[in-house]
Design a protein around this motif. Structure first.
Motif, PDB file in Angstrom:
ATOM      1  N   ILE A   1      -1.442 -52.624 -50.756  1.00 44.87           N
ATOM      2  CA  ILE A   1      -2.394 -52.961 -51.815  1.00 44.87           C
ATOM      3  C   ILE A   1      -2.154 -54.381 -52.319  1.00 44.87           C
ATOM      4  N   ALA A   2      -3.237 -55.144 -52.410  1.00 45.75           N
ATOM      5  CA  ALA A   2      -3.205 -56.467 -53.037  1.00 45.75           C
ATOM      6  C   ALA A   2      -4.033 -56.359 -54.311  1.00 45.75           C
ATOM      7  N   ALA A   3      -3.362 -56.319 -55.448  1.00 42.71           N
ATOM      8  CA  ALA A   3      -4.058 -56.194 -56.732  1.00 42.71           C
ATOM      9  C   ALA A   3      -4.249 -57.578 -57.340  1.00 42.71           C
TER      10      ALA A   3
ATOM     11  N   ASN B   1       5.968 -37.938 -48.391  1.00 37.48           N
ATOM     12  CA  ASN B   1       6.727 -37.889 -47.137  1.00 37.48           C
ATOM     13  C   ASN B   1       7.866 -38.908 -47.096  1.00 37.48           C
ATOM     14  N   GLY B   2       8.089 -39.611 -48.215  1.00 35.92           N
ATOM     15  CA  GLY B   2       9.198 -40.558 -48.284  1.00 35.92           C
ATOM     16  C   GLY B   2       8.829 -41.986 -47.953  1.00 35.92           C
ATOM     17  N   LYS B   3       7.662 -42.184 -47.376  1.00 36.20           N
ATOM     18  CA  LYS B   3       7.237 -43.545 -47.071  1.00 36.20           C
ATOM     19  C   LYS B   3       6.733 -44.235 -48.334  1.00 36.20           C
ATOM     20  N   ARG B   4       6.582 -45.557 -48.246  1.00 28.80           N
ATOM     21  CA  ARG B   4       6.139 -46.339 -49.394  1.00 28.80           C
ATOM     22  C   ARG B   4       4.775 -46.970 -49.155  1.00 28.80           C
ATOM     23  N   LEU B   5       4.041 -47.125 -50.236  1.00 31.73           N
ATOM     24  CA  LEU B   5       2.785 -47.874 -50.208  1.00 31.73           C
ATOM     25  C   LEU B   5       3.038 -49.174 -50.971  1.00 31.73           C
ATOM     26  N   PRO B   6       3.198 -50.310 -50.259  1.00 26.17           N
ATOM     27  CA  PRO B   6       3.490 -51.588 -50.924  1.00 26.17           C
ATOM     28  C   PRO B   6       2.357 -52.016 -51.856  1.00 26.17           C
ATOM     29  N   ILE B   7       2.735 -52.540 -53.030  1.00 22.70           N
ATOM     30  CA  ILE B   7       1.748 -52.995 -54.018  1.00 22.70           C
ATOM     31  C   ILE B   7       2.155 -54.374 -54.514  1.00 22.70           C
ATOM     32  N   ASP B   8       1.324 -55.360 -54.253  1.00 19.95           N
ATOM     33  CA  ASP B   8       1.606 -56.721 -54.704  1.00 19.95           C
ATOM     34  C   ASP B   8       0.570 -57.119 -55.751  1.00 19.95           C
ATOM     35  N   SER B   9       1.030 -57.630 -56.875  1.00 22.19           N
ATOM     36  CA  SER B   9       0.093 -57.983 -57.955  1.00 22.19           C
ATOM     37  C   SER B   9       0.279 -59.411 -58.449  1.00 22.19           C
ATOM     38  N   LYS B  10       1.049 -60.206 -57.715  1.00 20.37           N
ATOM     39  CA  LYS B  10       1.281 -61.585 -58.158  1.00 20.37           C
ATOM     40  C   LYS B  10      -0.009 -62.394 -58.066  1.00 20.37           C
ATOM     41  N   TRP B  11      -0.285 -63.177 -59.094  1.00 17.44           N
ATOM     42  CA  TRP B  11      -1.445 -64.081 -59.072  1.00 17.44           C
ATOM     43  C   TRP B  11      -1.016 -65.393 -59.707  1.00 17.44           C
ATOM     44  N   VAL B  12      -0.897 -66.424 -58.883  1.00 18.92           N
ATOM     45  CA  VAL B  12      -0.349 -67.697 -59.355  1.00 18.92           C
ATOM     46  C   VAL B  12      -1.428 -68.736 -59.651  1.00 18.92           C
TER      47      VAL B  12
ATOM     48  N   LEU C   1      -7.819 -54.415 -51.187  1.00 19.69           N
ATOM     49  CA  LEU C   1      -7.994 -55.376 -52.274  1.00 19.69           C
ATOM     50  C   LEU C   1      -8.635 -54.664 -53.454  1.00 19.69           C
ATOM     51  N   MET C   2      -8.027 -54.794 -54.635  1.00 23.41           N
ATOM     52  CA  MET C   2      -8.581 -54.097 -55.791  1.00 23.41           C
ATOM     53  C   MET C   2      -8.229 -54.811 -57.091  1.00 23.41           C
ATOM     54  N   PRO C   3      -9.028 -54.576 -58.140  1.00 20.00           N
ATOM     55  CA  PRO C   3      -8.737 -55.172 -59.450  1.00 20.00           C
ATOM     56  C   PRO C   3      -7.619 -54.401 -60.146  1.00 20.00           C
ATOM     57  N   TYR C   4      -6.935 -55.064 -61.060  1.00 22.30           N
ATOM     58  CA  TYR C   4      -5.844 -54.419 -61.791  1.00 22.30           C
ATOM     59  C   TYR C   4      -6.282 -53.095 -62.425  1.00 22.30           C
ATOM     60  N   SER C   5      -7.491 -53.074 -62.972  1.00 17.33           N
ATOM     61  CA  SER C   5      -7.953 -51.905 -63.723  1.00 17.33           C
ATOM     62  C   SER C   5      -8.107 -50.651 -62.866  1.00 17.33           C
TER      63      SER C   5
ATOM     64  N   ALA D   1     -13.576 -61.769 -49.144  1.00 25.26           N
ATOM     65  CA  ALA D   1     -12.177 -61.341 -49.084  1.00 25.26           C
ATOM     66  C   ALA D   1     -12.037 -59.844 -48.820  1.00 25.26           C
ATOM     67  N   HIS D   2     -13.011 -59.052 -49.276  1.00 26.48           N
ATOM     68  CA  HIS D   2     -12.917 -57.605 -49.086  1.00 26.48           C
ATOM     69  C   HIS D   2     -12.912 -57.247 -47.600  1.00 26.48           C
ATOM     70  N   LEU D   3     -13.772 -57.913 -46.831  1.00 24.07           N
ATOM     71  CA  LEU D   3     -13.843 -57.649 -45.396  1.00 24.07           C
ATOM     72  C   LEU D   3     -12.568 -58.113 -44.703  1.00 24.07           C
ATOM     73  N   LYS D   4     -12.068 -59.279 -45.107  1.00 23.71           N
ATOM     74  CA  LYS D   4     -10.829 -59.803 -44.537  1.00 23.71           C
ATOM     75  C   LYS D   4      -9.675 -58.845 -44.817  1.00 23.71           C
ATOM     76  N   ALA D   5      -9.626 -58.316 -46.024  1.00 28.36           N
ATOM     77  CA  ALA D   5      -8.565 -57.381 -46.392  1.00 28.36           C
ATOM     78  C   ALA D   5      -8.619 -56.135 -45.518  1.00 28.36           C
ATOM     79  N   ARG D   6      -9.812 -55.640 -45.302  1.00 27.85           N
ATOM     80  CA  ARG D   6      -9.974 -54.443 -44.470  1.00 27.85           C
ATOM     81  C   ARG D   6      -9.474 -54.686 -43.056  1.00 27.85           C
ATOM     82  N   GLU D   7      -9.770 -55.857 -42.514  1.00 27.28           N
ATOM     83  CA  GLU D   7      -9.331 -56.196 -41.159  1.00 27.28           C
ATOM     84  C   GLU D   7      -7.807 -56.247 -41.062  1.00 27.28           C
ATOM     85  N   GLU D   8      -7.157 -56.589 -42.173  1.00 27.03           N
ATOM     86  CA  GLU D   8      -5.700 -56.729 -42.183  1.00 27.03           C
ATOM     87  C   GLU D   8      -4.995 -55.469 -42.686  1.00 27.03           C
ATOM     88  N   ASN D   9      -5.750 -54.373 -42.864  1.00 27.53           N
ATOM     89  CA  ASN D   9      -5.193 -53.119 -43.394  1.00 27.53           C
ATOM     90  C   ASN D   9      -4.618 -53.293 -44.802  1.00 27.53           C
ATOM     91  N   VAL D  10      -5.274 -54.148 -45.565  1.00 23.21           N
ATOM     92  CA  VAL D  10      -4.881 -54.379 -46.957  1.00 23.21           C
ATOM     93  C   VAL D  10      -6.012 -53.908 -47.864  1.00 23.21           C
TER      94      VAL D  10
END
Length: 209
Positions: free
Chosen positions: A93-95, A33-44, A118-122, A107-116
């Motif tokens: 998505i926070a990878a 539909n033209g919208k985007r699903l943001p994906i962040d994978s930075k891990w510092v 959380l998943m592993p790279y794989s 963190a999984h519950l926190k992510a759900r509350e924030e509509n994020v």
């Protein structure tokens, strides 16, 4: 890591350095539909993972895991900022590295509350393919999806308003107790209306399936 992974997808499915709300997120899945699903994978916090792998003392390992989870929580809050009802899907998505994902407990519950999500790279590629196929097969009209996204934002704002009433106005000024009760009633009515709209929207979506 994900940059190499996304090379397996058609170029028209992935956008790099997607800008939203004045911020830049590494990647975004371009939905039908033209919208985007943001994906962040930075891990510092790579040093934390190395320290965890080398540590043998159980107590120290526990302390390192707590630090890892704090970093994940911080990333979740940052990724939440990439959600915009006008431009993106209602979630982002926070990878994180698989080793990080494996030790997270809260963190999984926190992510759900924030509509994020959380998943592993794989797991990023399989999930993106599933989400894209889902949107392609059960496409919701743009207007209806925008409405649903805005309703989510409104509901969150109402929750914050209610918290302000509970913690500041009601406790700090008894002379406005009547206004407080009326305000609470209004919020309750708005919430009920929102739920009705969401319910009707869900029924419309089912009709499209």
């Amino acid at each position: 890591i994900l940059r190499e992974t996304f090379k397996k997808l058609p170029p028209e499915m992935i956008e790099t350095n997607f800008q939203v709300r004045g911020k830049v997120v590494e990647f975004a899945l371009i939905l039908p539909n033209g919208k985007r699903l943001p994906i962040d994978s930075k891990w510092v916090a790579g040093k934390l993972i190395l320290a965890l792998e080398r540590e043998t003392d159980q107590q120290k390992k526990k302390e390192i895991i707590e630090e890892v989870e704090k970093e994940v929580m911080r990333r979740i809050k940052e990724v939440k900022q990439y959600i915009d009802p006008d431009l993106t899907w209602s979630q982002a998505i926070a990878a994180v590295p698989d080793s990080v994902y494996a030790v997270c407990k809260n963190a999984h519950l926190k992510a759900r509350e924030e509509n994020v999500i959380l998943m592993p790279y794989s797991m990023v590629l399989p999930l993106l393919l599933y989400i894209y196929r889902f949107h392609l097969q059960y496409a919701i009209s743009l207007d209806l999806e925008s409405l649903q996204n805005h309703l989510i934002a409104i509901a969150k704002n109402l929750e914050e308003m209610e918290n302000i009433l509970e913690n500041k106005i009601y406790r700090g000024a008894t002379m406005v107790s009547n206004a407080y009760l009326e305000y609470k009633q209004l919020i309750s009515r708005i919430k009920s209306s929102i739920e009705e709209i969401k319910l009707k929207g869900s029924k419309e979506v089912k009709k499209l399936k």
